[in-house]
Scaffold this active site. Structure first.
Site, PDB file in Angstrom:
ATOM      1  N   TYR A   1      24.401  35.682 111.092  1.00  0.00           N
ATOM      2  CA  TYR A   1      25.514  35.700 110.005  1.00  0.00           C
ATOM      3  C   TYR A   1      25.684  34.400 109.555  1.00  0.00           C
ATOM      4  O   TYR A   1      25.513  33.179 110.222  1.00  0.00           O
ATOM      5  CB  TYR A   1      26.729  36.125 110.588  1.00  0.00           C
ATOM      6  CG  TYR A   1      28.020  35.922 109.612  1.00  0.00           C
ATOM      7  CD1 TYR A   1      28.346  36.924 108.821  1.00  0.00           C
ATOM      8  CD2 TYR A   1      28.587  34.656 109.742  1.00  0.00           C
ATOM      9  CE1 TYR A   1      29.324  37.083 108.090  1.00  0.00           C
ATOM     10  CE2 TYR A   1      29.864  34.648 108.711  1.00  0.00           C
ATOM     11  CZ  TYR A   1      30.045  35.838 107.931  1.00  0.00           C
ATOM     12  OH  TYR A   1      31.029  35.587 107.165  1.00  0.00           O
TER      13      TYR A   1
ATOM     14  N   GLU B   1      28.549  34.640 101.542  1.00  0.00           N
ATOM     15  CA  GLU B   1      28.544  35.540 102.680  1.00  0.00           C
ATOM     16  C   GLU B   1      27.146  36.145 102.632  1.00  0.00           C
ATOM     17  O   GLU B   1      26.528  36.951 101.898  1.00  0.00           O
ATOM     18  CB  GLU B   1      29.508  36.478 102.822  1.00  0.00           C
ATOM     19  CG  GLU B   1      29.495  36.819 104.401  1.00  0.00           C
ATOM     20  CD  GLU B   1      30.768  37.865 104.606  1.00  0.00           C
ATOM     21  OE1 GLU B   1      30.922  38.855 103.830  1.00  0.00           O
ATOM     22  OE2 GLU B   1      31.520  37.671 105.295  1.00  0.00           O
TER      23      GLU B   1
END
Ligand code: GDP
Ligand code: MN
Length: 397
Positions: free
Chosen positions: A118, A206
């Site tokens: 991530y 993101e």
């Protein structure tokens, strides 16, 4: 402003960030042609078909599917294009899918297992600096990781004058457990990602997952990109990426009319001048037991035309059962605003089907109240803030 995944990936790629390659299509036949082209360009024999909507969680909602043949690309695209895709991030009825991104499969087997990380870049409001947030626990819902295993999320704060330093990029790669060519590739990835973030005036990147492929390459499999609206004037090309189909139609109409409007879930419509007063009006409504249906700042000129536009926009929301007009007359005199409200009301006739409470305070407030009270219209006047909120509650009861 939000970008679609395919637009976000194009943006990243133009700054040298490696991405999972793909081609966007709005019909199944074009999706197959896209898959064929990708096969030529990348050598892939499997593809992922990915719904393009402004919401995450598509994988869980059935909006991301693996296709192992061109027939499957066609079938899956047929199923996804036009569907109402429901994910934890969409409204309950879902969002209509207009396009799919056909992408090369990057989870191919090889020397090592593919690994999902991530990574996000965002402004840390506490320090007033950008930061990179990252974790070894990519691919799944990062909110759960943050809640249950917060120690698995790392942050790196970046000095705005120095920019991202080489040692910081290496630290990130190292903390992600990488070595050898993958570590080197991650350093390049992070550096390019940060440059892209700064150069495009973005407010959020993101990337979940960032993938380490089985042959040690680092690439972006997903891309959520949020651009800063206030900087769009210097990114004309990016401004053109806006997809109005993805946005709330009432908010789009309001913004086009120069009104600052945000749709909310409650039943009390608000028409206020000034963002601060709008916020405190919403607070007061809530404190008195109601729920605001919207945030609406009509700005400095509350004339009849603007008030009418604002009324029409508020009334598009079927949940609205009362409207509270709360205007402070500083530069704009209250009697002018009162006349504006009366004229707008008369002009709209039956279109106004809910009680209206008007609280005007400031220059000529008393004259304004008199104008409203003697207008013969179904408008309830108030001068005090709490009094106005109480009158709203009274009509709702
Ligand atoms: P999101 O669910 O909206 O966040 O969409 P993502 O783009 O993150 O994709 C969801 C999931 O699809 C990823 O976490 C991967 O597990 C899977 N996925 C994406 N690309 C590929 C691919 O090329 N091959 C395979 N096998 N799975 C993929
Ligand atoms: Mn994702």
């Amino acid at each position: 402003m939000n970008l679609h995944e395919y637009q976000g990936k194009e943006l990243l790629s133009s700054f040298g960030v490696r991405i999972q390659r793909g081609i966007v299509s709005d019909d199944p036949q074009k999706a197959v042609a896209a898959a064929e082209q990708l096969a030529v360009e990348t050598g892939t024999g499997w593809w992922v078909v990915k719904a393009q909507i402004h919401a995450g969680g598509r994988g869980k909602g059935g909006g991301v599917k693996l296709a192992k043949s061109l027939e499957e690309v066609a079938d899956i695209s047929k199923g996804i294009i036009g569907m109402m895709l429901k994910t934890p991030q969409t409204p309950p009825q879902g969002k209509k899918v207009h396009q799919v991104l056909v992408a090369e499969d990057v989870y191919y087997p090889g020397e090592s297992e593919p690994e999902e990380f991530y990574m996000s870049v965002l402004l840390d409001r506490a320090s007033g600096k950008n930061m990179i947030m990252y974790s070894t626990e990519g691919g799944m819902d990062i909110e759960t990781v943050a809640e249950q295993t917060p120690h698995l999320i790392f942050t790196e704060t970046i000095d705005p004058l120095m920019g991202l330093q080489a040692f910081q990029a290496r630290k990130i790669a190292f903390n992600l457990g990488l070595q050898g060519p993958a570590l080197k590739d991650m350093v390049k990835f992070v550096s390019a990602l940060y440059t892209a973030f700064v150069k495009t005036d973005s407010s959020l990147f993101e990337i979940n997952p960032v993938l380490k492929t089985s042959d040690e390459k680092i690439l972006a499999v997903d891309a959520k990109v949020v651009l800063d609206d206030n900087a769009l004037y210097r990114h004309k090309d990016l401004a053109e990426c806006r997809d109005l189909r993805e946005e709330n139609p009432t908010e789009v109409a309001a913004n086009a009319a120069g009104l600052n409007y945000v749709d909310l879930d409650g039943n009390v419509g608000c028409m206020v001048n000034g963002a601060g007063l709008a916020m405190s009006t919403m607070d007061l409504i809530k404190q008195s037991g109601g729920e605001p249906a919207n945030f609406l700042d009509v700005g400095g000129t509350a004339d009849a035309k603007r008030v009418e536009t604002a009324f029409r926009i508020i009334l598009k929301d079927e949940n609205v059962q009362a409207i509270l007009v709360n205007i402070f007359g500083g530069i704009v005199r209250c009697d002018r605003v009162a006349q504006g409200v009366i004229d707008a009301y008369k002009n709209m006739g039956d279109a106004i089907n809910v009680p209206i409470i008007v609280r005007l305070q400031g220059t000529n407030a008393l004259e304004a109240k008199e104008l409203i009270d003697s207008s013969g219209l179904d408008v309830i006047s108030a001068t005090e803030f709490q009094e106005a909120a109480d009158k709203v509650q009274a009509v709702l009861a």
